[in-house]
Motif scaffolding. Structure first.
Motif: not given
Length: 710
Positions: A29-30, A43-44, A52-55, A235-238
């Motif tokens: 993360a930044l 998309f962060f 932090y990025p969603k990917y 269970l929660v993806f970015p």
């Protein structure tokens, strides 16, 4: 020029390159602290003091390897392209023979979808390499009974799941089903009894599938652990944390300000168009290649029915490969992204699909390439055989069988060359269209970044515009920060006065610049802007004397001068000038009590000040020139100012020549300047470009200076 020298119009590329740089610095993360809003990349996700990025980090990690080894992430693109082509070759060889494998690799590599997708920093080609490695390794395990290859298959699909879970599942589904069926068949009552008595070990097929599954599940666990680390829940993806309604499923789908009701009917319609465009525009040789793939499927189906005609393993390999042509489209039906790549469903030359193709169907290119190769190779063999028979029947009695065979070979080779030329011509034609569209965007970015490329940054802070909202790298993804926000140049979003001064206070020892442009930034590649990179300075003093001089074109009968501030609201001070000629000079001052316009009010030598607030704000000076017919031209100047009290509270420091204490005022200089025909405010459409004589009407000039009085 290089088509993707400044990346493409798909701004997701910047996410992966930024993420790769973060991984090299050991960061997931930044951490920009209080300046998260000023440094928020596209998309962060903002979560407290971190971004932090969603990917997933897997594709970015692939790019990071090349960045670490050779300093150029594009090397990864070349390696991924080569690996994919080689694995397609191996897959075609297993499903048929080496000749089919070789043709399949060429078909795959030459497809417009492959050419474009493997040239940009997106996850589809790297994830396809992982999926392909799984497929090939799994089949090696089936063919050779190799536990080693079974383990490689599990690791590959595990990484693929970590990279893109939904895609990995859609590709792996036929193989998982095959593993389950073969495992159940291998475990009968006698085997279970022997296992209980420990007189036998597990059958090889069971051990292989267990090993593959174990490694695969292990990486599922890694994925869930990463989720827990980033989002707080395994269970929660970015991806979901960024936009909870952006994942697979039907009903209301939403990302940022875009939402639709995604129904099964809409899914079928959208995916129908995507598949149509895939088969006709993004497959090698377009419809010809797709027809060859259909023929290859028919040949494979006949071999499945006539079991004596082919080896059992090849039937298994081709059958599993054909299964992905079912599971991949079924999975894509439930994902609204295929609707979003279509700007207009009936227009293949618009939207993301016109530039990048059916990206969510990238993995389907693998089976299509293999079956197209099978159809082409078998078709050529049968055609050459028939030509030989025809030639023999016609010439064998009169000229001998040797002459007949030679004639048949010449004719077959001629037809083969003709077919290759035809396929190559069609492929080149359909591939040129998306490349030209991307090249048009590249031209636009090249023109926009011209002053950035010409600058030499050593210790600079550059404010960048926000045409698509307060996102960095959207659209200017080429302007990225180092993960520590401490590189030779730091890019910050140009926002409101308080936010801009906060960034300046955090970087007091930098050289400040403003990157802007004249025009409106739109997705249209043909609408270019005129860029400008200007140096900024923070002037501070007990009183700042400013002078603004504007050019007066011909046929101007009068002028109106007006000075206002955000604190004053609708109140302003101003005056009129009759028959200005050549130029017009306006004197004004900035003081802790407010801004003063000389020449305004009944007492021109001591006019009343326009107040400024306790925080930073914008002070606006306009000079409107009026023609006899009512036409106007407005010079607009927006200065970012704040009193010294606000500077002290934010940690600002006075420079050596400025007054200190609370009896002072600061201004970012020069102000934003624009020239607006007919209206008083025109945004970036009227940005003043001093060094371009074609950027404005004749007679337009706009100079402004400031000096410290005390």
């Amino acid at each position: 020029m290089t088509v993707f020298a400044y990346h493409s119009s798909n701004h997701d590329e910047a996410v992966y390159i930024q993420q790769a740089a973060m991984l090299l610095d050991g960061q997931l993360a930044l951490y920009p602290g209080d300046l998260a809003d000023a440094f928020h990349p596209w998309f962060f996700i903002e979560d407290g003091d971190r971004l932090y990025p969603k990917y997933s980090p897997v594709p970015a990690a692939m790019y990071a390897v090349a960045m670490a080894v050779v300093g150029e992430p594009r090397v990864t693109l070349a390696v991924v392209a080569a690996v994919n082509a080689f694995l397609v070759y191996r897959l075609g060889s297993m499903a048929a023979d080496r000749r089919v494998g070789l043709v399949a690799a060429v078909v795959f590599a030459a497809a417009p979808l492959s050419l474009v997708t493997t040239a940009v920093f997106l996850p589809y080609a790297p994830t396809a390499a992982l999926n392909l490695l799984f497929v090939v390794s799994y089949l090696y395990g089936v063919r050779d009974g190799s536990l080693r290859w079974a383990g490689v298959a599990g690791i590959a699909i595990g990484f693929a799941f970590f990279a893109r879970p939904y895609t990995a599942v859609s590709v792996a589904a036929p193989f998982v089903l095959h593993a389950l069926v073969t495992t159940l068949r291998a475990i009968d009552r006698d085997t279970l009894a022997a296992l209980r008595s420990r007189s036998e070990t597990l059958p090889n097929v069971v051990r292989r599938n267990l090993l593959t599954g174990t490694f695969g599940i292990l990486f599922v666990g890694v994925t869930l652990a990463y989720n827990a680390r980033m989002t707080g829940s395994p269970l929660v993806f970015p991806y979901e944390a960024f936009a909870p309604l952006d994942g697979p499923g039907f009903g209301r789908r939403r990302i940022l300000g875009h939402s639709i009701e995604y129904t099964p009917e809409l899914a079928v319609r959208a995916n129908g168009y995507v598949i149509e465009y895939f088969l006709t525009r993004w497959m090698t040789a377009g419809g010809i290649g797709s027809a060859a793939a259909l023929g290859g499927l028919a040949i494979a189906a006949r071999r499945w029915i006539d079991r004596a005609s082919d080896a059992r393993f090849r039937r298994t390999a081709s059958g599993l490969l054909a299964g992905t042509l079912v599971t991949i489209p079924l999975a894509n039906l439930a994902f609204w992204g295929n609707y979003n790549v279509l700007a207009t469903m009936s227009d293949p030359t618009d939207g993301l699909i016109s530039q990048f193709g059916p990206i969510y169907y990238f993995d389907a290119l693998v089976p299509l390439s293999v079956f197209a190769a099978l159809g082409a190779v078998v078709g050529w063999r049968r055609l050459s055989g028939r030509l030989a028979n025809l030639a023999a029947a016609r010439w064998s009695d009169r000229r001998g069988s040797d002459r007949a065979g030679q004639a048949a070979r010449v004719l077959a080779v001629g037809l083969l060359v003709l077919g290759v030329v035809l396929a190559g011509t069609v492929t080149a034609s359909i591939a040129s269209a998306p490349l030209e569209r991307n090249a048009a965007h590249a031209d636009k970015y090249e023109a926009a970044y011209e002053p950035i490329e010409a600058a030499e940054f050593e210790n600079d802070l550059v404010f960048v515009p926000t045409p698509y909202g307060e996102w960095q790298n959207h659209p200017f993804q080429y302007l990225r920060n180092d993960p520590g926000f401490d590189g030779p140049v730091v890019y910050a979003l140009d926002r409101d006065p308080v936010a801009d001064f906060a960034v300046i206070d955090a970087y007091p020892d930098r050289e400040y610049r403003r990157f802007t442009y004249q025009g409106e930034w739109t997705p249209d590649p043909d609408r270019h802007v005129i860029p400008k990179l200007e140096s900024l300075d923070v002037r501070r003093g007990g009183s700042l004397a400013a002078t603004t001089t504007v050019g007066v074109p011909d046929r101007v009968s009068r002028a109106r001068v007006r000075l206002s501030s955000e604190t004053a609201g609708s109140e302003y001070v101003g005056y009129a000038v009759s028959d200005p000629e050549g130029s017009l000079t306006v004197d004004w001052r900035l003081t802790p009590e407010g801004v003063v316009l000389s020449g305004a009010g009944p007492n021109a030598s001591d006019p009343d000040p326009i107040p400024i607030g306790e925080d930073a704000e914008t002070v606006v000076l306009t000079v409107t020139l009026v023609q006899p017919d009512g036409g106007t031209l407005t010079y607009r100047q927006e200065a970012t100012v704040r009193p010294a009290a606000a500077a002290t509270a934010e940690g600002g420091t006075a420079d050596g020549d400025a007054a200190s204490g609370e009896d002072a005022v600061e201004v970012i200089w020069p102000p934003k300047r624009s020239v607006c025909p007919l209206v008083r405010e025109c945004g970036t459409e009227g940005t003043y470009i001093p060094d371009d004589p074609d950027a404005h009407l004749d007679g337009v000039a706009f100079e402004t200076t400031v000096t410290v009085e005390g």
